[in-house]
Design a protein around this motif. Structure first.
Motif, PDB file in Angstrom:
ATOM      1  N   LYS A   1       0.843  -1.209   0.000  1.00  0.00           N
ATOM      2  CA  LYS A   1       0.000   0.000   0.000  1.00  0.00           C
ATOM      3  C   LYS A   1       0.872   1.251   0.000  1.00  0.00           C
ATOM      4  N   TRP A   2       1.948   1.225   0.771  1.00  0.00           N
ATOM      5  CA  TRP A   2       2.854   2.377   0.824  1.00  0.00           C
ATOM      6  C   TRP A   2       3.523   2.587  -0.534  1.00  0.00           C
ATOM      7  N   LEU A   3       4.004   1.497  -1.120  1.00  0.00           N
ATOM      8  CA  LEU A   3       4.692   1.596  -2.407  1.00  0.00           C
ATOM      9  C   LEU A   3       3.741   2.048  -3.510  1.00  0.00           C
ATOM     10  N   ALA A   4       2.505   1.529  -3.503  1.00  0.00           N
ATOM     11  CA  ALA A   4       1.526   1.927  -4.520  1.00  0.00           C
ATOM     12  C   ALA A   4       1.218   3.414  -4.425  1.00  0.00           C
ATOM     13  N   ALA A   5       1.117   3.943  -3.193  1.00  0.00           N
ATOM     14  CA  ALA A   5       0.866   5.368  -3.020  1.00  0.00           C
ATOM     15  C   ALA A   5       2.019   6.201  -3.576  1.00  0.00           C
ATOM     16  N   LYS A   6       3.241   5.756  -3.323  1.00  0.00           N
ATOM     17  CA  LYS A   6       4.408   6.473  -3.857  1.00  0.00           C
ATOM     18  C   LYS A   6       4.419   6.438  -5.384  1.00  0.00           C
ATOM     19  N   ARG A   7       4.109   5.278  -5.960  1.00  0.00           N
ATOM     20  CA  ARG A   7       4.163   5.141  -7.404  1.00  0.00           C
ATOM     21  C   ARG A   7       3.046   5.932  -8.089  1.00  0.00           C
ATOM     22  N   ARG A   8       1.907   6.071  -7.430  1.00  0.00           N
ATOM     23  CA  ARG A   8       0.856   6.915  -8.002  1.00  0.00           C
ATOM     24  C   ARG A   8       1.279   8.374  -8.058  1.00  0.00           C
ATOM     25  N   GLN A   9       2.230   8.733  -7.200  1.00  0.00           N
ATOM     26  CA  GLN A   9       2.789  10.087  -7.224  1.00  0.00           C
ATOM     27  C   GLN A   9       3.942  10.212  -8.220  1.00  0.00           C
ATOM     28  N   GLY A  10       4.256   9.118  -8.905  1.00  0.00           N
ATOM     29  CA  GLY A  10       5.343   9.136  -9.871  1.00  0.00           C
ATOM     30  C   GLY A  10       6.696   8.841  -9.272  1.00  0.00           C
TER      31      GLY A  10
ATOM     32  N   ALA B   1      10.218   5.010 -18.152  1.00  0.00           N
ATOM     33  CA  ALA B   1      10.180   4.165 -19.338  1.00  0.00           C
ATOM     34  C   ALA B   1      10.109   4.980 -20.621  1.00  0.00           C
ATOM     35  N   LEU B   2      10.919   4.573 -21.589  1.00  0.00           N
ATOM     36  CA  LEU B   2      10.872   5.122 -22.945  1.00  0.00           C
ATOM     37  C   LEU B   2      10.273   4.052 -23.843  1.00  0.00           C
ATOM     38  N   LEU B   3       9.115   4.351 -24.452  1.00  0.00           N
ATOM     39  CA  LEU B   3       8.432   3.386 -25.292  1.00  0.00           C
ATOM     40  C   LEU B   3       8.940   3.483 -26.722  1.00  0.00           C
ATOM     41  N   VAL B   4       9.152   2.331 -27.356  1.00  0.00           N
ATOM     42  CA  VAL B   4       9.690   2.286 -28.714  1.00  0.00           C
ATOM     43  C   VAL B   4       8.796   1.396 -29.561  1.00  0.00           C
TER      44      VAL B   4
ATOM     45  N   ALA C   1      -2.191   0.838 -14.390  1.00  0.00           N
ATOM     46  CA  ALA C   1      -1.566   0.108 -13.280  1.00  0.00           C
ATOM     47  C   ALA C   1      -0.309   0.823 -12.819  1.00  0.00           C
ATOM     48  N   PRO C   2      -0.434   2.014 -12.221  1.00  0.00           N
ATOM     49  CA  PRO C   2       0.761   2.743 -11.765  1.00  0.00           C
ATOM     50  C   PRO C   2       1.531   1.979 -10.693  1.00  0.00           C
ATOM     51  N   GLN C   3       0.832   1.085  -9.972  1.00  0.00           N
ATOM     52  CA  GLN C   3       1.511   0.326  -8.922  1.00  0.00           C
ATOM     53  C   GLN C   3       2.537  -0.641  -9.484  1.00  0.00           C
ATOM     54  N   ALA C   4       2.492  -0.894 -10.795  1.00  0.00           N
ATOM     55  CA  ALA C   4       3.480  -1.779 -11.412  1.00  0.00           C
ATOM     56  C   ALA C   4       4.851  -1.132 -11.489  1.00  0.00           C
TER      57      ALA C   4
ATOM     58  N   VAL D   1       7.836   8.305 -19.869  1.00  0.00           N
ATOM     59  CA  VAL D   1       8.359   9.679 -19.964  1.00  0.00           C
ATOM     60  C   VAL D   1       8.648  10.104 -21.394  1.00  0.00           C
ATOM     61  N   GLY D   2       8.560   9.183 -22.357  1.00  0.00           N
ATOM     62  CA  GLY D   2       8.839   9.552 -23.737  1.00  0.00           C
ATOM     63  C   GLY D   2       8.617   8.383 -24.672  1.00  0.00           C
ATOM     64  N   ALA D   3       8.755   8.672 -25.982  1.00  0.00           N
ATOM     65  CA  ALA D   3       8.531   7.628 -26.978  1.00  0.00           C
ATOM     66  C   ALA D   3       9.367   7.891 -28.215  1.00  0.00           C
ATOM     67  N   CYS D   4       9.738   6.804 -28.876  1.00  0.00           N
ATOM     68  CA  CYS D   4      10.420   6.864 -30.167  1.00  0.00           C
ATOM     69  C   CYS D   4       9.631   6.016 -31.161  1.00  0.00           C
ATOM     70  N   THR D   5       9.369   6.566 -32.325  1.00  0.00           N
ATOM     71  CA  THR D   5       8.603   5.859 -33.347  1.00  0.00           C
ATOM     72  C   THR D   5       9.385   5.868 -34.658  1.00  0.00           C
ATOM     73  N   PRO D   6       8.996   5.040 -35.623  1.00  0.00           N
ATOM     74  CA  PRO D   6       9.738   4.993 -36.893  1.00  0.00           C
ATOM     75  C   PRO D   6       9.481   6.196 -37.797  1.00  0.00           C
ATOM     76  N   THR D   7       8.548   7.063 -37.437  1.00  0.00           N
ATOM     77  CA  THR D   7       8.288   8.246 -38.257  1.00  0.00           C
ATOM     78  C   THR D   7       9.442   9.231 -38.119  1.00  0.00           C
ATOM     79  N   THR D   8       9.497  10.131 -39.044  1.00  0.00           N
ATOM     80  CA  THR D   8      10.557  11.151 -39.001  1.00  0.00           C
ATOM     81  C   THR D   8      10.218  12.270 -38.026  1.00  0.00           C
ATOM     82  N   ARG D   9       9.012  12.219 -37.470  1.00  0.00           N
ATOM     83  CA  ARG D   9       8.596  13.276 -36.551  1.00  0.00           C
ATOM     84  C   ARG D   9       9.271  13.052 -35.196  1.00  0.00           C
ATOM     85  N   VAL D  10       9.979  14.057 -34.717  1.00  0.00           N
ATOM     86  CA  VAL D  10      10.688  13.941 -33.435  1.00  0.00           C
ATOM     87  C   VAL D  10      10.233  14.994 -32.442  1.00  0.00           C
TER      88      VAL D  10
END
Length: 468
Positions: free
Chosen positions: A121-130, A136-139, A155-158, A163-172
């Protein structure tokens, strides 16, 4: 956690000794006072328990904070420690230790579970606060990035904060459509993107843009121990016990067990249902009598409302509830369905008809629904075998007529008095989320999961969120 685990194990041993001493004085158990462990053997038992908790990985960052694996390992460790201690006592010829271990097992395991629950419960509360989460950077493709991001957000408790993402498009620059995730760079410059957002974890959401050699090269560039690589396969809503990873010829093959609805698990579930329902009916008998009297005196009509629902294998059955509406409620349904606005009904629920302030509900019915007391007669459905303590929500025939084909998988198991739907927001959930939760349960149910849902049900009843 190491410190509190140690404290709990020491306290458990001391409590077992005290209980043994009291029982010996009053003749409640075989003599334990003179045969209980010495200081040295008690210390050895504490050391063995702590070592087993560490060796089992019960504090692994991969499992702490979410899921049932942590609790399952603690229970397993308790039985292993007591078994090893009992066998050692037999080999060494130490008599009378069995009674002490029989007392120690439930005390130690129970207190450890409570200890870990408090930490969770303590850890889940901390993780909900970020806090205390992996950055994680999603690709992957924009669609897969958005899908995985939504799942992680649920599921923030996970412990994964996108914080960011990279995709195959040329848009950065800009954000991923439909989300607030900023674009952090191109796939060709992943390491620079990783450092620009101070991420410590790369999550590959789709492999179409990253062939095996590029994924391998990427893993070599990550800093060992600080930066991590996670692959998100195109499998969703699969429970951990069904997944098995096995390396074959250098390939990390993921085996997904097909769910089974027969065998020993079904019989064990039925035993849990029958025993649990019988105990609850016996304990709640005075409450049931008071509620029945209140319903009978509050408005004209019967005490029990029996309604046809669809259960196992799509077969109809009569479900019992305390009557919480006026006797003409069913006749007024069509009128209310056409006259109410979306604001009056539940959010986005296009199949279930639920109103926040339904005029058909009696005054006493509002109280019963607020605390889910109107559903207590369903315990008799459980005793009769038409329902289970835990399962999908029992459906009305008119709702089944609107189901998509895949939703019919919910009829592979018995409907439940409670379930994931009920403990995750109930009527506040939209239809798609309700279906997802029910199907997840059908595909992944376990006895441990059922016990956790029953525990969460008690908290959900008192929280009263989504009950109307």
């Amino acid at each position: 956690m190491v410190s509190t685990d140690l404290l709990v194990v020491i306290v458990s041993v001391c409590l077992a000794l005290v209980i043994g001493r009291v029982a010996a004085v009053h003749g409640g158990l075989p003599e334990i006072l003179g045969l209980s462990p010495t200081f040295v053997s008690s210390a050895a038992l504490v050391t063995l328990w702590m070592a087993a908790l560490s060796a089992s990985g019960s504090r692994s960052r991969r499992i702490v904070g979410t899921g049932v694996t942590e609790y399952r390992r603690i229970i397993h460790v308790g039985f292993v420690v007591v078994g090893v201690a009992g066998l050692s006592a037999y080999v060494l010829g130490i008599d009378g230790l069995q009674g002490f271990l029989a007392v120690l097992l439930p005390i130690g395991t129970g207190l450890l579970l409570v200890d870990r629950w408090v930490w969770r419960k303590w850890l889940a509360a901390k993780r909900r606060q970020g806090l205390m989460s992996h950055r994680a950077l999603l690709v992957g493709s924009e669609a897969s990035v958005a899908s995985v991001a939504r799942d992680l957000e649920r599921a923030p408790q996970a412990g994964f904060r996108v914080v960011g993402a990279c995709t195959p498009t040329t848009r950065v620059a800009g954000v991923i459509p439909g989300t607030e995730i900023p674009m952090s760079g191109s796939i060709d410059r992943l390491i620079e993107a990783l450092e620009s957002v101070d991420a410590d974890t790369v999550v590959i959401t789709s492999a179409d843009e990253l062939p095996p050699d590029r994924v391998r090269a990427l893993s070599w560039q990550l800093e060992p121990g600080r930066q991590h690589l996670v692959l998100a396969p195109s499998l969703t809503d699969i429970g951990g016990p069904r997944l098995h990873t096995r390396p074959v010829a250098g390939l990390p093959l993921v085996h997904v067990e097909t769910p089974r609805y027969d065998g020993g698990k079904i019989y064990a579930k039925r035993i849990l249902d029958a025993v649990g329902a019988a105990v609850l009916v016996a304990l709640l008998a005075p409450v049931l009598a008071v509620i029945a009297l209140a319903v009978r005196l509050s408005s004209p009509g019967g005490v029990i409302f029996a309604q046809e629902r669809i259960g196992l294998r799509g077969e109809p059955f009569r479900m019992f509830k305390f009557r919480s509406m006026y006797v003409d409620a069913e006749h007024r349904l069509d009128e209310l369905a056409t006259s109410t606005t979306d604001d009056d009904r539940t959010a986005g629920n296009r199949v279930l008809f639920k109103m926040r302030d339904d005029p058909r509900v009696t005054p006493i019915g509002r109280i019963l629904r607020r605390y889910s007391l109107d559903e207590l007669p369903q315990l008799f459905n459980v005793l009769l075998g038409s329902m289970s303590l835990v399962g999908p929500r029992p459906s009305l025939e008119r709702e089944v007529a609107k189901y998509a084909q895949h939703v019919h998988r919910r009829f592979l198991v018995k409907p439940g008095v409670t379930g994931l739907w009920q403990v995750s927001g109930r009527s506040n959930l939209d239809w798609d989320e309700s279906v997802r939760l029910d199907l997840f349960y059908v595909e992944n149910w376990t006895m441990t999961g059922d016990l956790m849902i029953l525990w969460r049900t008690a908290k959900a009843v008192f929280a009263r969120d989504g009950a109307y």
